[in-house]
Design a protein around this motif. Structure first.
Motif, short mmCIF file in Angstrom:
data_model
loop_
_atom_site.label_atom_id
_atom_site.label_comp_id
_atom_site.label_asym_id
_atom_site.label_seq_id
_atom_site.Cartn_x
_atom_site.Cartn_y
_atom_site.Cartn_z
N TYR A 51 0.84 -1.19 0.00
CA TYR A 51 0.00 0.00 0.00
C TYR A 51 0.88 1.25 0.00
N ASN A 52 0.31 2.36 -0.39
CA ASN A 52 1.00 3.65 -0.28
C ASN A 52 0.83 4.19 1.15
N GLN A 53 1.28 3.41 2.09
CA GLN A 53 1.18 3.72 3.52
C GLN A 53 2.54 3.42 4.12
N ALA A 54 2.96 4.20 5.11
CA ALA A 54 4.35 4.17 5.57
C ALA A 54 4.80 2.79 6.05
N ASP A 55 4.02 2.15 6.93
CA ASP A 55 4.43 0.85 7.47
C ASP A 55 4.49 -0.20 6.37
N SER A 56 3.50 -0.18 5.49
CA SER A 56 3.47 -1.13 4.38
C SER A 56 4.67 -0.92 3.46
N ALA A 57 4.97 0.32 3.19
CA ALA A 57 6.09 0.63 2.29
C ALA A 57 7.43 0.20 2.90
N ARG A 58 7.58 0.40 4.21
CA ARG A 58 8.83 -0.01 4.88
C ARG A 58 9.02 -1.52 4.82
N TYR A 59 7.94 -2.25 5.06
CA TYR A 59 8.05 -3.71 5.01
C TYR A 59 8.32 -4.19 3.59
N ALA A 60 7.70 -3.54 2.61
CA ALA A 60 7.95 -3.89 1.21
C ALA A 60 9.42 -3.65 0.85
N ALA A 61 10.00 -2.57 1.37
CA ALA A 61 11.41 -2.29 1.10
C ALA A 61 12.30 -3.38 1.68
N ARG A 62 11.92 -3.91 2.84
CA ARG A 62 12.68 -5.01 3.44
C ARG A 62 12.56 -6.27 2.59
N LEU A 63 11.36 -6.54 2.10
CA LEU A 63 11.18 -7.71 1.23
C LEU A 63 12.05 -7.58 -0.02
N LYS A 64 12.04 -6.40 -0.62
CA LYS A 64 12.82 -6.17 -1.83
C LYS A 64 14.32 -6.37 -1.54
N ALA A 65 14.80 -5.82 -0.42
CA ALA A 65 16.22 -5.95 -0.08
C ALA A 65 16.60 -7.41 0.13
N GLY A 66 15.74 -8.16 0.81
CA GLY A 66 16.03 -9.56 1.05
C GLY A 66 16.03 -10.38 -0.23
N LEU A 67 15.06 -10.12 -1.08
CA LEU A 67 15.00 -10.83 -2.36
C LEU A 67 16.22 -10.53 -3.22
N GLU A 68 16.59 -9.27 -3.30
CA GLU A 68 17.74 -8.90 -4.12
C GLU A 68 19.04 -9.48 -3.56
N ALA A 69 19.13 -9.59 -2.24
CA ALA A 69 20.32 -10.19 -1.64
C ALA A 69 20.45 -11.66 -2.03
#
Length: 436
Positions: A198-216
């Motif tokens: 979602y375009n909501q702060a907590d959701s966006a932060r968690y999505a960024a963590r998912l992206k970082a983990g996947l890319e790693a």
């Protein structure tokens, strides 16, 4: 969430603690004294706070409460703990910080509870007061950061952070591990994934963590953001189909996930796995995703606890038997969080048991802070609360995984375990820092 808590392989677990449920005073004792706050000769008062009527719905946070209730009902029917009955005092904080503070003060100041257990709250605003009063809080769900900051708080997954009350984690930094992404890479041969938020702060932060983990882990990642009030899941489904994403992760609630699955089926967009977390590992999948049979049967969940449906494990059978007896209305609503609520109650009972008739908070905390990891009789991956320096390099991390199958449970549908053992499904993975 990916990387929450301490995940240790089975080889790290040393010994098995004495189960809770002893009856009668210990050898040579003179009976049960009123040994600490919330403890009388015949009763132990335990508090539990749940965001039962939160804005996101009554089922989102309620599971641990029902599991803990069933555990203590079963314990009391066996005679209680050293002759004492455990009385669980529940409080609904309404999903607000003010409500949480009200619950905490009522349970500590008025009800005079001995400890808290298996909490599941949207905003643990009362955590500083619980910690300041020295009240043990055992087996809570780490929805926020309180269990990685405050002493006397013991989340269900453990923590190796200092927990000195000054900062979250290590000077404001926490670490996530990537075993979930490694598992799907090796199990399904996946190399691409979509992340929806979602375009909501907590959701966006968690999505960024998912992206970082996947890319790693070497994935190609497609990130899609939808409006919280008016989400356009049709556009997301079209993007996922065009991208050919093999996995789909999200940072959304059940309502959003069900709508996304419906859009995927309507667009003919199929993924190898629609991966969700322990919070959405529940029996309501059959109804929540009723309109999207293809996506529903691609649902996977990962956790640090056993599958609540896998009765091949004696500890799960015990949980299911107690739930059927004491919480029969929960049968169509069972979830992984109910099992983890039971595990949190087991943890507290096992911490109280060695204290015998002289039950004190200090005695419970000695058990909680010991170096030997604890596994709730095999229900959770071994966890501990031994402070460590900031993580570096690789770590050994384990997980459990299950997949929803409509054909399971004689056609009623259910979650089918996908690993031989969660204590041996382990990977050497990086530890990625993030600021919560």
């Amino acid at each position: 969430m990916t990387g929450c808590g301490t995940r240790l392989p089975d080889s790290a677990f040393i010994g098995r603690p004495t189960p809770g449920g002893g009856t009668g005073p210990g050898p040579g004792s003179g009976g049960n004294p009123a040994s600490d706050t919330g403890v009388t000769a015949t009763e132990i008062r335990i508090g539990i706070v749940t965001s039962l009527t939160s804005p996101v719905g009554s089922e989102v946070f309620s599971g641990p409460r029902y599991g803990a209730q069933a555990f203590f009902q079963a314990l009391n029917d066996r005679g209680g703990l050293h002759g004492r009955t455990v009385r669980l005092v529940a409080c609904d904080d309404g999903g607000s910080g003010i409500g949480n503070q009200d619950c905490v003060h009522r349970l500590i100041d008025q009800e005079r509870v001995f400890a808290f257990v298996s909490g599941s709250v949207l905003d643990y605003a009362g955590a500083p007061y619980v910690s300041g009063q020295g009240v043990p809080d055992v087996g809570g769900q780490p929805i926020g950061t309180a269990y990685d900051r405050w002493p006397h708080l013991y989340g269900i997954y453990g923590s190796s952070a200092p927990r000195d009350g000054h900062a979250v984690g290590w000077n404001g930094t926490l670490y996530q591990t990537t075993e979930v992404f490694r598992y799907f890479k090796e199990r399904l041969g996946a190399g691409s994934a979509a992340v929806v938020a979602y375009n909501q702060a907590d959701s966006a932060r968690y999505a960024a963590r998912l992206k970082a983990g996947l890319e790693a882990e070497g994935y190609r990642v497609l990130v899609q953001t939808v409006d919280f009030a008016l989400p356009n899941f049709q556009a997301v489904a079209a993007a996922v189909r065009a991208d050919g994403s093999q996995l789909l992760f999200d940072a959304m609630d059940t309502r959003g996930n069900a709508a996304l699955c419906r859009a995927l089926d309507e667009a003919g967009a199929q993924v190898s796995a629609k991966v969700t977390n322990v919070q959405n590992w529940s029996q309501t999948v059959g109804t929540d995703y009723q309109a999207s049979s293809v996506c529903r049967n691609a649902l996977w969940a990962t956790a640090s606890s056993l599958n609540y449906e896998d009765v091949t494990y004696p500890a799960v059978r015990e949980f299911r038997t107690a739930m059927a007896r004491y919480q029969p209305d929960r049968e169509p609503l069972l979830s992984a969080w109910e099992l983890e609520g039971w595990a949190g109650a087991q943890w507290l009972a096992d911490a109280m048991d060695p204290c015998g008739p002289e039950l004190t908070r200090a005695c419970v905390e000695r058990f909680m802070n010991r170096t030997e990891p604890y596994d709730a009789h095999g229900l959770i991956l071994p966890a501990a609360f031994v402070p460590q320096p900031p993580p570096t390099g690789l770590t050994r991390a384990c997980l459990n995984a299950a997949r929803w199958e409509d054909a399971a449970e004689s056609g009623r549908g259910g979650w089918v375990t996908q690993v031989a053992s969660m204590t041996t499904t382990c990977f050497d993975v990086p530890q990625l820092p993030y600021r919560p």
